[in-house]
Design a protein around this motif. Structure first.
Motif, short mmCIF file in Angstrom:
data_model
loop_
_atom_site.label_atom_id
_atom_site.label_comp_id
_atom_site.label_asym_id
_atom_site.label_seq_id
_atom_site.Cartn_x
_atom_site.Cartn_y
_atom_site.Cartn_z
N GLY A 30 0.80 -1.23 0.00
CA GLY A 30 0.00 0.00 0.00
C GLY A 30 0.83 1.27 0.00
N VAL A 31 2.09 1.17 -0.40
CA VAL A 31 2.95 2.36 -0.48
C VAL A 31 2.55 3.18 -1.70
N SER A 32 2.29 4.47 -1.49
CA SER A 32 1.87 5.34 -2.60
C SER A 32 3.04 6.03 -3.28
N VAL A 33 4.07 6.38 -2.48
CA VAL A 33 5.24 7.05 -3.03
C VAL A 33 6.48 6.27 -2.60
N LEU A 34 7.27 5.88 -3.59
CA LEU A 34 8.50 5.12 -3.32
C LEU A 34 9.68 5.85 -3.95
N THR A 35 10.64 6.21 -3.12
CA THR A 35 11.85 6.86 -3.65
C THR A 35 13.02 5.88 -3.57
N ILE A 36 13.65 5.66 -4.71
CA ILE A 36 14.85 4.81 -4.75
C ILE A 36 16.04 5.73 -4.48
N THR A 37 16.78 5.42 -3.44
CA THR A 37 17.92 6.28 -3.06
C THR A 37 19.19 5.44 -2.98
N ASP A 38 19.64 4.98 -4.13
CA ASP A 38 20.87 4.18 -4.09
C ASP A 38 22.07 5.03 -3.68
N HIS A 39 23.04 4.35 -3.09
CA HIS A 39 24.23 5.05 -2.59
C HIS A 39 25.05 5.66 -3.72
N SER A 40 25.58 6.84 -3.45
CA SER A 40 26.68 7.36 -4.24
C SER A 40 27.62 7.98 -3.22
N GLU A 41 28.75 7.34 -3.01
CA GLU A 41 29.64 7.74 -1.91
C GLU A 41 30.78 8.61 -2.40
N ALA A 42 30.80 9.85 -1.95
CA ALA A 42 31.92 10.73 -2.24
C ALA A 42 33.03 10.40 -1.24
N MET A 43 34.13 9.90 -1.76
CA MET A 43 35.24 9.52 -0.90
C MET A 43 36.43 10.42 -1.23
N GLU A 44 37.27 10.64 -0.22
CA GLU A 44 38.46 11.46 -0.46
C GLU A 44 39.34 10.79 -1.50
N GLN A 45 39.83 11.57 -2.40
CA GLN A 45 40.81 11.12 -3.41
C GLN A 45 40.28 10.06 -4.38
N CYS A 80 18.82 9.80 -4.53
CA CYS A 80 20.21 9.40 -4.33
C CYS A 80 20.56 9.61 -2.86
N GLU A 81 21.17 8.61 -2.25
CA GLU A 81 21.76 8.82 -0.92
C GLU A 81 23.21 9.18 -1.14
N LEU A 82 23.47 10.47 -1.09
CA LEU A 82 24.80 11.00 -1.40
C LEU A 82 25.62 11.03 -0.11
N GLY A 83 26.65 10.19 -0.08
CA GLY A 83 27.48 10.08 1.13
C GLY A 83 28.51 11.19 1.20
N GLN A 84 28.54 11.88 2.34
CA GLN A 84 29.53 12.92 2.67
C GLN A 84 30.03 13.73 1.47
N PRO A 85 29.13 14.45 0.78
CA PRO A 85 29.54 15.22 -0.41
C PRO A 85 30.67 16.22 -0.15
N HIS A 86 30.76 16.70 1.11
CA HIS A 86 31.81 17.70 1.41
C HIS A 86 33.21 17.12 1.33
N MET A 87 33.33 15.81 1.41
CA MET A 87 34.67 15.21 1.43
C MET A 87 35.27 15.12 0.03
N PHE A 110 31.25 8.01 6.28
CA PHE A 110 32.71 7.92 6.45
C PHE A 110 33.26 9.12 7.21
N PHE A 111 34.22 8.84 8.06
CA PHE A 111 35.00 9.92 8.67
C PHE A 111 36.11 10.28 7.69
N LYS A 112 36.79 11.37 7.99
CA LYS A 112 37.92 11.78 7.14
C LYS A 112 38.95 10.65 7.07
N GLY A 113 39.61 10.55 5.94
CA GLY A 113 40.56 9.45 5.74
C GLY A 113 39.85 8.21 5.23
N ASN A 114 38.59 8.38 4.77
CA ASN A 114 37.79 7.26 4.25
C ASN A 114 37.62 6.14 5.26
N VAL A 115 37.48 6.51 6.52
CA VAL A 115 37.24 5.52 7.58
C VAL A 115 35.74 5.28 7.71
#
Ligand SMILES: [Zn+2]
Ligand SMILES: [Zn+2]
Length: 267
Positions: A30-45, A80-87, A110-115
């Motif tokens: 009975g879900v009326s609205v479904l958003t697909i938010t696959d990961h996109s991970e911004a990682m350092e370097q 989109c689940e955008l991981g840590q875009p600032h990194m 992720f923490f800094k250093g891709n931890v």
């Protein structure tokens, strides 16, 4: 109206479901609205590359096909689940330039250093340090922006279950939580209730009612509800619990985003 704004398909590294199967399961529930938010991970370097592009494109094409197939039965949104875009701002910029998402959920994984937060060994002695680090990174992420809603503010707490005798809480960090919420309000950003705590954690929603109340008092307007389902049976899970919590905190609506616009739904 049942609405799930946070779900993962096989186009996430930790997902397995086809988007068509997810739609079928959602319609059945009975879900009326479904958003697909696959990961996109911004990682350092780690630059944005063709593999990442192909992955997001695969999800986009499957969403478009499913929209036609299930027209009139479900409102299927491409997020989109955008991981840590600032990194890695360059990475985030390219993803957002290339794809038009209905909804972008900003999450700190992720923490800094891709931890990976998930891999840190938390102990009663180091919990305070990691909560403060998590909050500091979250503030940097909000400052950078490029998303609509802050995902699972309670994420790090879920990792602490071995360090507490009771339920983990952000009590004791009210000032910092207030700063984070004020930053969201100032930028017209939403706050997510992620219901996966109910399934994976201690049978509790990680979001605390006082945090929602604080967000409301500061002028916050957008509460989203997401199951963070990685399996189709979890789509829509915990929605009623989340609505109850929202009401307790004094809100009468939840929000989902479509074409980057907030849509409010009364509860
Ligand atoms: Zn996440
Ligand atoms: Zn997720």
């Amino acid at each position: 109206m049942l609405c799930d704004t946070h779900t993962h398909s096989k186009y996430s590294f930790d997902g397995a479901e086809s988007i068509e199967d997810m739609c079928l399961a959602a319609i059945e529930k009975g879900v009326s609205v479904l958003t697909i938010t696959d990961h996109s991970e911004a990682m350092e370097q780690v630059p944005y590359n063709d593999i990442e592009r192909a992955r997001i494109l695969g999800a986009k094409e499957e969403v478009e096909a499913a929209r036609i197939k299930f027209a009139g039965k479900i409102d299927l949104l491409f997020g989109c689940e955008l991981g840590q875009p600032h990194m890695n701002p360059e990475y985030a910029k390219k993803v957002l330039e290339e794809f038009e998402f209905d909804y972008i959920l900003g999450s700190l994984h992720f923490f800094k250093g891709n931890v990976d937060l998930y891999d840190v060994k938390y102990t009663p002695e180091n919990v305070d340090f990691y909560i403060k680090t998590y909050f500091a990174e979250t503030k940097e992420m909000i400052e950078h922006g490029k998303f609509h809603t802050l995902g699972h503010l309670d994420y790090i707490m879920r990792r602490f279950k071995d360090c507490y005798s009771g339920l983990p809480t952000y009590k004791g960090y009210e000032d910092t939580v207030e700063e984070i919420l004020q930053m969201l309000v100032d930028r017209d950003m939403g706050l997510e209730i992620n219901t996966s705590g109910l399934r994976k954690w201690m049978g509790e929603l990680g979001m605390e009612v006082w945090v929602l109340e604080m967000y409301r008092k500061l002028g916050g307007k957008y509460i989203t509800i997401g199951s963070d389902a990685h399996a189709k049976q979890d789509i829509g899970a915990g929605f009623d619990n989340a609505c109850k919590l929202i009401k307790t905190a004094g809100f009468s609506e939840f929000t989902y985003f479509k074409n980057s616009e907030p849509i409010k739904v009364s509860i």
